[in-house]
Enzyme design. Structure first.
Site, PDB file in Angstrom:
ATOM      1  NE  ARG A  63     -58.735  -2.088  45.217  1.00  0.00           N
ATOM      2  CZ  ARG A  63     -57.768  -2.237  44.298  1.00  0.00           C
ATOM      3  NH1 ARG A  63     -58.057  -2.709  43.119  1.00  0.00           N
ATOM      4  NH2 ARG A  63     -56.524  -1.923  44.576  1.00  0.00           N
ATOM      5  CD  GLU A 100     -40.173  -2.107  44.089  1.00  0.00           C
ATOM      6  OE1 GLU A 100     -39.245  -2.901  44.295  1.00  0.00           O
ATOM      7  OE2 GLU A 100     -41.374  -2.409  44.213  1.00  0.00           O
TER       8      GLU A 100
END
Length: 176
Positions: A63, A100
């Site tokens: 984006r 993560e």
């Protein structure tokens, strides 16, 4: 009727999607904001103000491409797409960063664009944990660019991404 602040406008045009992409996550969807003519214009103007003086805008996959191109057009500069790994033909400059569960890579072309000494401002949609923005910053600086700052539409302040990208100045249009 009073005019909304940029933060109120971003909040009003952001859709919250519960449990996406996994249970417990409250996804912030900026698609309605980008599809709204007045919203896109206001966000573009605010991001361009933050980027004032830059030679080039770097939009982060994906984006950030849309936002970066709009900001660059408004400013009369070019835009550089900072891509996710494996999307560009070689040769590339790359920067790996931690997720993560694993790692990811950002890339830019190694040929055709000389960043040495250029002022390159980073634009992205969301600042969450800060890993992507920090990697984009390192990548551009390793290529010789001066990165005066970054701007995002939305910052998830509880995740402390700002601490990860420090001391890079970051402008956020809306904090959650």
């Amino acid at each position: 009727m009073t005019e909304l602040t940029i933060s109120e406008l971003v909040r009003s045009l952001t859709r919250e999607v519960p449990d996406f992409p996994e249970p417990g996550i409250q996804f912030k969807d900026l698609t309605p904001l980008l599809a709204d003519r007045a919203g896109l214009a206001a966000v573009t103007a605010a991001l361009a103000e933050a980027a004032a003086g830059a030679d080039l805008i770097a939009g982060v996959d994906a984006r950030g491409f849309l936002l970066g191109a709009a900001v660059a057009t408004r400013m009369g500069t070019g835009v550089l797409a900072v891509r996710k790994g494996g999307k560009l033909p070689p040769p590339v400059h790359s920067e790996q960063y931690a997720l993560e569960y694993g790692t990811a890579t950002l890339e830019i072309p190694a040929e055709g664009i000389d960043l040495a000494g250029r002022s390159v401002f980073i634009v992205d949609d969301v600042l969450a944990t800060g890993g992507t923005l920090a990697a984009a910053h390192r990548l551009l600086e390793h290529c010789g660019a001066h990165v005066p700052g970054a701007a995002v539409v939305l910052e998830l302040s509880a995740l402390d991404g700002r601490g990860v990208v420090a001391p890079l100045p970051v402008t956020s249009l809306h904090l959650i």
